[in-house]
Design an enzyme around this catalytic site. Structure first.
Site, PDB file in Angstrom:
ATOM      1  N   CYS A  38       2.208 -24.752  42.807  1.00  0.00           N
ATOM      2  CA  CYS A  38       1.033 -24.817  41.933  1.00  0.00           C
ATOM      3  C   CYS A  38      -0.094 -25.636  42.555  1.00  0.00           C
ATOM      4  O   CYS A  38      -1.273 -25.400  42.272  1.00  0.00           O
ATOM      5  CB  CYS A  38       1.410 -25.445  40.586  1.00  0.00           C
ATOM      6  SG  CYS A  38       2.847 -24.725  39.782  1.00  0.00           S
ATOM      7  N   ASP A  96       7.112 -29.096  37.242  1.00  0.00           N
ATOM      8  CA  ASP A  96       7.984 -28.841  36.099  1.00  0.00           C
ATOM      9  C   ASP A  96       9.133 -27.905  36.478  1.00  0.00           C
ATOM     10  O   ASP A  96      10.267 -28.095  36.038  1.00  0.00           O
ATOM     11  CB  ASP A  96       7.181 -28.237  34.944  1.00  0.00           C
ATOM     12  CG  ASP A  96       6.324 -29.274  34.241  1.00  0.00           C
ATOM     13  OD1 ASP A  96       6.215 -30.390  34.765  1.00  0.00           O
ATOM     14  OD2 ASP A  96       5.773 -28.967  33.175  1.00  0.00           O
ATOM     15  N   CYS A 104      -0.326 -27.619  38.450  1.00  0.00           N
ATOM     16  CA  CYS A 104       0.871 -27.553  37.617  1.00  0.00           C
ATOM     17  C   CYS A 104       0.575 -28.031  36.191  1.00  0.00           C
ATOM     18  O   CYS A 104      -0.422 -28.694  35.922  1.00  0.00           O
ATOM     19  CB  CYS A 104       2.007 -28.359  38.244  1.00  0.00           C
ATOM     20  SG  CYS A 104       3.644 -27.912  37.603  1.00  0.00           S
ATOM     21  N   ASP A 105       1.496 -27.714  35.297  1.00  0.00           N
ATOM     22  CA  ASP A 105       1.259 -27.732  33.855  1.00  0.00           C
ATOM     23  C   ASP A 105       0.539 -28.960  33.315  1.00  0.00           C
ATOM     24  O   ASP A 105      -0.474 -28.846  32.627  1.00  0.00           O
ATOM     25  CB  ASP A 105       2.593 -27.605  33.106  1.00  0.00           C
ATOM     26  CG  ASP A 105       3.277 -26.271  33.339  1.00  0.00           C
ATOM     27  OD1 ASP A 105       2.743 -25.454  34.110  1.00  0.00           O
ATOM     28  OD2 ASP A 105       4.354 -26.059  32.763  1.00  0.00           O
ATOM     29  N   LYS A 106       1.070 -30.167  33.587  1.00  0.00           N
ATOM     30  CA  LYS A 106       0.518 -31.362  32.940  1.00  0.00           C
ATOM     31  C   LYS A 106      -0.761 -31.837  33.599  1.00  0.00           C
ATOM     32  O   LYS A 106      -1.466 -32.690  33.054  1.00  0.00           O
ATOM     33  CB  LYS A 106       1.559 -32.486  32.903  1.00  0.00           C
ATOM     34  CG  LYS A 106       2.865 -32.091  32.251  1.00  0.00           C
ATOM     35  CD  LYS A 106       2.696 -31.424  30.914  1.00  0.00           C
ATOM     36  CE  LYS A 106       3.984 -30.845  30.388  1.00  0.00           C
ATOM     37  NZ  LYS A 106       4.538 -29.739  31.196  1.00  0.00           N
ATOM     38  N   CYS A 116       2.713 -20.825  37.955  1.00  0.00           N
ATOM     39  CA  CYS A 116       3.628 -19.762  37.525  1.00  0.00           C
ATOM     40  C   CYS A 116       2.873 -18.652  36.804  1.00  0.00           C
ATOM     41  O   CYS A 116       1.993 -18.904  35.978  1.00  0.00           O
ATOM     42  CB  CYS A 116       4.715 -20.347  36.649  1.00  0.00           C
ATOM     43  SG  CYS A 116       5.736 -21.562  37.516  1.00  0.00           S
ATOM     44  N   GLU A 168      11.169 -30.458  28.891  1.00  0.00           N
ATOM     45  CA  GLU A 168      11.193 -29.004  28.712  1.00  0.00           C
ATOM     46  C   GLU A 168      12.595 -28.492  29.041  1.00  0.00           C
ATOM     47  O   GLU A 168      13.286 -29.077  29.868  1.00  0.00           O
ATOM     48  CB  GLU A 168      10.191 -28.318  29.647  1.00  0.00           C
ATOM     49  CG  GLU A 168       8.760 -28.518  29.261  1.00  0.00           C
ATOM     50  CD  GLU A 168       7.812 -27.760  30.180  1.00  0.00           C
ATOM     51  OE1 GLU A 168       8.293 -26.962  31.008  1.00  0.00           O
ATOM     52  OE2 GLU A 168       6.604 -27.979  30.086  1.00  0.00           O
ATOM     53  N   SER A 221       9.576 -24.730  28.041  1.00  0.00           N
ATOM     54  CA  SER A 221       8.635 -24.198  29.014  1.00  0.00           C
ATOM     55  C   SER A 221       7.816 -23.091  28.374  1.00  0.00           C
ATOM     56  O   SER A 221       8.265 -22.413  27.442  1.00  0.00           O
ATOM     57  CB  SER A 221       9.409 -23.641  30.214  1.00  0.00           C
ATOM     58  OG  SER A 221       8.598 -22.810  31.006  1.00  0.00           O
TER      59      SER A 221
END
Length: 585
Positions: free
Chosen positions: A70, A102, A143-145, A215, A469, A495
């Site tokens: 990511c 993650d 990435c996510d956060k 992702c 998650e 997730s």
């Protein structure tokens, strides 16, 4: 950094030690006047010159790292943003911050770091911007956060800011079909069930992730990137271009240019973010089948912005907003497919035309959502694939994907994303697990039975700590063929790739005496989507008697970052924020 060589001041300047920069810019604290000669000397050591020092100072917050696909390419994305800032007459200053992968930490103790990283990112970017007297920010994220953390920092500093997403990974190919990381996690469960060979799982692993980018489905990163447009924090049309495409780097350059426009016109997050912009974000989230994590993050962003937003409002908006996008994990398409159909703006346009979106909400460009849509070269509505982006009056599903369940098990709410039957009703015996690992072992050993309700507790923001998650265990359940006949609930998170009847964010959490910590093995649990119910067939009197015997567990960590944030986190029902100044009801 400026590509020019340092040069001396011109002789005969009318005002020595003054660049003529707007005195209201914070950077004048470190660039103007004779007493700031030492500060300017430090800048000159890095190659900045008089032109730079007379320009707005723009921080480029970059979480590039080799720890996740990511973020592995974000130095290149940041370089393109720097070019845009320089071309627009700004002084770009790049600095770094952390990231957690993650997907790589999933299913391990390390996943407890994930939500904490949101707070650390926000804290670190805020500290650099404050400490170094930045005038503006371009916040880069992968990435996510990264995404909510960067937006939280922009809100706290209230500097002119443009949010810049690093882009999504392209889908992989396995046995002639497009695949994502979701398929690999589910493949683990299928392999454990004996329905996938070791060679097939190995081949899937080797082809699912073909390069850089977040992702690929409408998982958490792509959800929050899409939401950044709905909030107005990113220009429309900037979320969906793939990570390694020429369009992504063009987006980055334009973001660098846009932040100087925001400085010139004094457009700040406090000018953009309103109750209406958060309603827009929720409408988009539920219409595209976005991640449940966006509930947590939007609540946190609203708290940082001082805007009243309750978890119940997600359900209210979801009831009136249909799901119109066929995107993974509840559908079949990826973010790249959405890009080829015109991107996030085509979804927003349909919602706006149906009266489900506030077109007068402001964006970082200084124009409204409706004005921005008029500026974009989008495909005509009738050119968009009808079985991918559905018409509002003939939707993929009649209601939005996010449901907020309440009942004696979750008086403060719990979150479910519909990825299958939106009429799902399930009653079954509780199978209680104190943490994810025990549940995963139970599932992998084949003990799961049709009708079970798997309960994973002490995984909340404080109890985890960090609210892990759990894609591993949910994917294993689905991979074993139990997507429709087994439910799972937790005070932790899922997730964005999770699918099936999985209920997360149960509040209050077990660690603070919530009912999820009081239920016992075999108790009858009800999960009812149409009625929005999450309950246990135990009387109030019996629950209270159990509460009197309940004692909180000792904290799992007594020192270090997990101990600190374990005590700082608030309830998931309010976004699990740690900022003491954020609005928390």
């Amino acid at each position: 950094m400026s590509k020019q060589e340092p040069r001396e001041r011109e002789d005969g300047a009318d005002e020595p030690f003054s660049s003529g920069k707007d005195p209201d810019l914070p950077s004048t604290d470190v660039t103007e006047g004779p007493d700031k000669a030492p500060h300017r000397a430090m800048f000159r050591a890095m190659g900045f010159d008089d032109d730079d020092l007379s320009s707005p100072m723009v921080g480029i917050a970059n979480p590039a790292a080799d720890i996740t696909p990511c973020n592995v390419h974000l130095d290149d994305v940041a370089d393109a943003a720097i070019e845009g800032v320089e071309d627009a007459g700004g002084m770009p200053i790049e600095f770094g911050t952390i990231t957690i992968s993650d997907a790589i930490s999933m299913g391990t103790e390390g996943m407890k770091a994930s939500l904490i990283s949101r707070e650390v990112i926000a804290d670190s970017v805020e500290l650099v911007a404050f400490g170094e007297r930045m005038d503006a920010l371009v916040t880069v994220a992968g990435c996510d956060k990264n995404l909510p953390g960067m937006m939280m920092a922009s809100i706290r500093t209230d500097l002119p800011s443009v949010f810049l997403y690093g882009g999504s990974i392209m889908p992989g190919e396995h046995q002639g079909r497009d695949v994502t990381i979701q398929n690999v996690f589910e493949g683990v469960g299928t392999y454990a069930e004996g329905e996938m060979s070791a060679d097939e799982l190995d081949d899937l692993e080797r082809h699912a992730c073909p390069g850089a980018g977040s992702c690929g489905g409408m998982f958490t990163a792509n959800t929050m990137a899409s939401i950044s447009e709905a909030l107005g924090m990113a220009p429309l049309g900037t979320a969906d271009a793939p990570a390694e495409s020429p369009e992504r780097y063009d987006v980055a350059r334009r973001s660098g240019e846009a932040v100087l426009n925001a400085v010139e016109n004094d457009v700040r997050p406090s000018d953009i973010l309103t109750k209406e912009s958060f309603e827009n974000a929720i409408a988009l989230q539920v219409a595209i089948g976005g991640s449940t994590n966006a509930v947590l993050h939007l609540l946190a962003l609203a708290a940082e912005a001082g805007i009243d937003l309750s978890i119940e409002e997600f359900d209210e908006i979801s009831r009136r907003t249909p799901k119109i996008a066929n995107l993974q994990p509840g559908g079949t398409k990826t973010m790249n497919d959405l890009h080829e159909e015109g991107g996030v703006p085509v979804v927003i346009r349909r919602l706006l035309d149906a009266g489900l979106f506030h077109g007068d909400a402001m964006t970082v460009t200084g124009r409204t959502i409706a004005e921005e849509l008029d500026e974009l070269d989008l495909p005509d509505d009738d050119e968009i694939e009808g079985e991918f982006i559905y018409p509002v009056d003939d939707p993929y599903q009649e209601e939005g994907a996010i449901k907020i369940l309440t009942g004696n098990l979750a008086p403060d709410g719990a979150v479910l994303k519909v990825t299958g039957d939106d009429k799902f009703h399930h009653q079954g015996p509780a199978r209680i697990f104190e943490g994810e690992e025990a549940a995963m072992e139970y599932v992998q050993q084949g003990h799961i039975e049709s009708g079970d309700v798997i309960v994973i507790r002490n995984e909340g923001p404080q109890g985890g700590p960090g609210m892990r998650e759990m894609l591993g265990v949910t994917a294993a359940v689905v991979g074993q063929g139990h997507e429709d006949d087994v439910a799972l609930l937790t005070d932790g998170r899922f997730s964005g790739a999770t699918r099936g009847p999985m209920v997360g964010h149960v509040a209050p959490e077990a660690a603070v005496g919530g009912a999820i910590g009081l239920i016992e093995d075999g108790d009858e649990i009800t999960v009812d989507i149409p009625e929005r119910e999450l309950s246990v067939d135990v009387s109030d009197e019996e629950l209270e008697a159990r509460r009197e015997d309940w004692e909180p567990a000792d904290p799992q960590y007594s020192s270090g970052v997990l101990a600190k944030y374990g005590t700082d986190f608030g309830t998931a029902a309010n976004g699990a924020v740690t900022n003491p100044g954020a609005k928390q009801d």
